[in-house]
Design an enzyme around this catalytic site. Structure first.
Site, mmCIF file in Angstrom:
data_model
loop_
_atom_site.group_PDB
_atom_site.id
_atom_site.type_symbol
_atom_site.label_atom_id
_atom_site.label_comp_id
_atom_site.label_asym_id
_atom_site.label_seq_id
_atom_site.Cartn_x
_atom_site.Cartn_y
_atom_site.Cartn_z
ATOM 1 N N ARG A 230 11.573 14.598 2.661
ATOM 2 C CA ARG A 230 11.646 16.021 2.984
ATOM 3 C C ARG A 230 13.126 16.410 2.987
ATOM 4 N NH1 ARG A 230 8.113 13.815 6.962
ATOM 5 N NH2 ARG A 230 5.953 14.562 6.770
ATOM 6 N N ARG B 77 9.045 15.778 -3.764
ATOM 7 C CA ARG B 77 8.258 14.921 -2.859
ATOM 8 C C ARG B 77 6.826 14.803 -3.388
ATOM 9 N NH1 ARG B 77 7.852 12.956 2.566
ATOM 10 N NH2 ARG B 77 6.013 13.677 3.695
ATOM 11 N N LYS C 1 9.109 13.924 10.944
ATOM 12 C CA LYS C 1 8.621 14.896 11.920
ATOM 13 C C LYS C 1 8.304 14.190 13.237
ATOM 14 C CE LYS C 1 6.646 18.268 8.708
ATOM 15 N NZ LYS C 1 5.422 18.973 8.281
ATOM 16 N N TYR D 143 -3.075 14.382 -3.166
ATOM 17 C CA TYR D 143 -2.501 13.895 -4.416
ATOM 18 C C TYR D 143 -3.549 13.297 -5.334
ATOM 19 C CZ TYR D 143 1.744 14.796 -1.879
ATOM 20 O OH TYR D 143 2.719 15.422 -1.162
ATOM 21 N N HIS E 85 10.361 20.336 -2.071
ATOM 22 C CA HIS E 85 9.086 19.657 -1.831
ATOM 23 C C HIS E 85 8.371 19.331 -3.144
ATOM 24 C CE1 HIS E 85 7.546 18.581 2.069
ATOM 25 N NE2 HIS E 85 6.309 18.721 1.656
ATOM 26 N N HIS F 20 3.151 10.376 6.505
ATOM 27 C CA HIS F 20 2.044 11.239 6.904
ATOM 28 C C HIS F 20 1.295 10.617 8.080
ATOM 29 C CE1 HIS F 20 1.688 13.284 2.693
ATOM 30 N NE2 HIS F 20 2.557 13.887 3.470
#
Length: 302
Positions: free
Chosen positions: A156, A251, A180, A283, A248, A274
């Site tokens: 990110r 990514r 995150k 994806y 992004h 994630h």
């Protein structure tokens, strides 16, 4: 200041202490300010936190829909409010978190637009040549290194801007990445990124601060995520001629190209950081869309 407004300030201050990204802070602050404004009629005080029921939230969400906000925007604002009420419940300011009783609006499952491996590599190769050529960028080695890391490691943009020199294991080619929620993960990087990193560090000016930042701006301070995003958008516009490309996108490309070459979803989940496998599964939709396009183009019965 009302009781509700004071609690919102405490919540935002806690996010700052937890090193939430500037982008996250802006979103939470904006969403909660709008939430507070809706429940504060002119000349009156908003309800205290225990007075909110699930009907209060449904009324507010209905008003957002009437304003024309998309389901995706409503979902984000509801997530901000839920995080705030979770903070209130955990702190003992409310006994029941009624925000959990509100159903999240369904949003369309959009397949992210992903550049092909050839398009991505061509763009990165041109960053190296054009940055020093006709674009005359001030820090071409830095810019090339940014692209090699966001695509080569699936970072990110906030993670990239937060990298420190101490996060790198140069001999084993691993990076410690803070994602995150301050969650850390280890991500490998390849030979192309290693070459770009070595060249950038050889030309990098001394930092004006002592925080150990990897990427520096023209003043010698840490490059912000906003600054890094602007660099990526600049090259997307002037080299790829595609202003829709954003950090992004690379990514997404990282994950999609790994999956297409045989990587399993669990490994990709770990590499991307994630929390849920369902986030990574989008994806597979990209790959299936590619397969359908190939089938439609090549099969005689398509």
């Amino acid at each position: 200041m009302s009781e509700l407004a004071e609690h919102i300030e405490r919540f935002l201050e806690q996010l700052r202490r937890e090193n939430a990204s500037p982008h996250t802070l802006r979103n939470y602050s904006s969403d909660l300010a709008q939430f507070l404004a809706y429940f504060t009629p002119p000349g009156e005080q908003p309800p205290s936190p225990p007075e909110f029921t699930h009907l209060s939230f449904r009324e507010w969400m209905g008003a957002l829909h009437q304003e024309g906000l998309s389901p995706v925007s409503v979902r984000r604002k509801l997530a901000s409010v839920r995080a705030f009420f979770k903070f209130l419940h955990k702190g003992g300011f409310i006994t029941v978190n009624t925000a959990l009783r509100v159903r999240t609006p369904r949003a369309p499952k959009l397949i992210p637009s992903v550049p092909t491996a050839e398009q991505t590599n061509n763009l990165i190769d041109q960053v190296a040549s054009e940055a020093e050529g006709k674009l005359a960028r001030p820090f071409p080695a830095r810019d090339r290194c940014i692209f090699e890391l966001i695509y080569g490691c699936g970072l990110r943009i906030s993670e990239l801007a937060g990298l420190n020199l101490s996060d790198f294991d140069f001999s084993e080619r691993w990076i410690r990445v803070r994602g995150k929620g301050r969650k850390e993960r280890q991500v490998p990087y390849g030979s192309k990124a290693a070459e770009a990193l070595e060249r950038y560090l050889a030309l990098r000016e001394p930092a004006s601060t002592e925080d150990g930042a990897l990427f520096l701006n023209y003043r010698g301070g840490r490059l912000t995520d906003r600054g890094a995003r602007g660099i990526v958008k600049f090259y997307a516009r002037f080299i790829a001629a595609d202003p829709s490309l954003h950090p992004h996108s690379f990514r997404h490309a990282y994950a999609t190209h790994l999956l297409a070459d045989g990587a399993d979803l669990r490994s990709i989940q770990e590499l991307l950081g994630h929390a849920s496998l369902s986030t990574t599964q989008k994806y597979t939709q990209v790959s299936l869309a590619d397969l359908v396009a190939v089938y439609d183009k090549a099969h005689p019965k398509a």
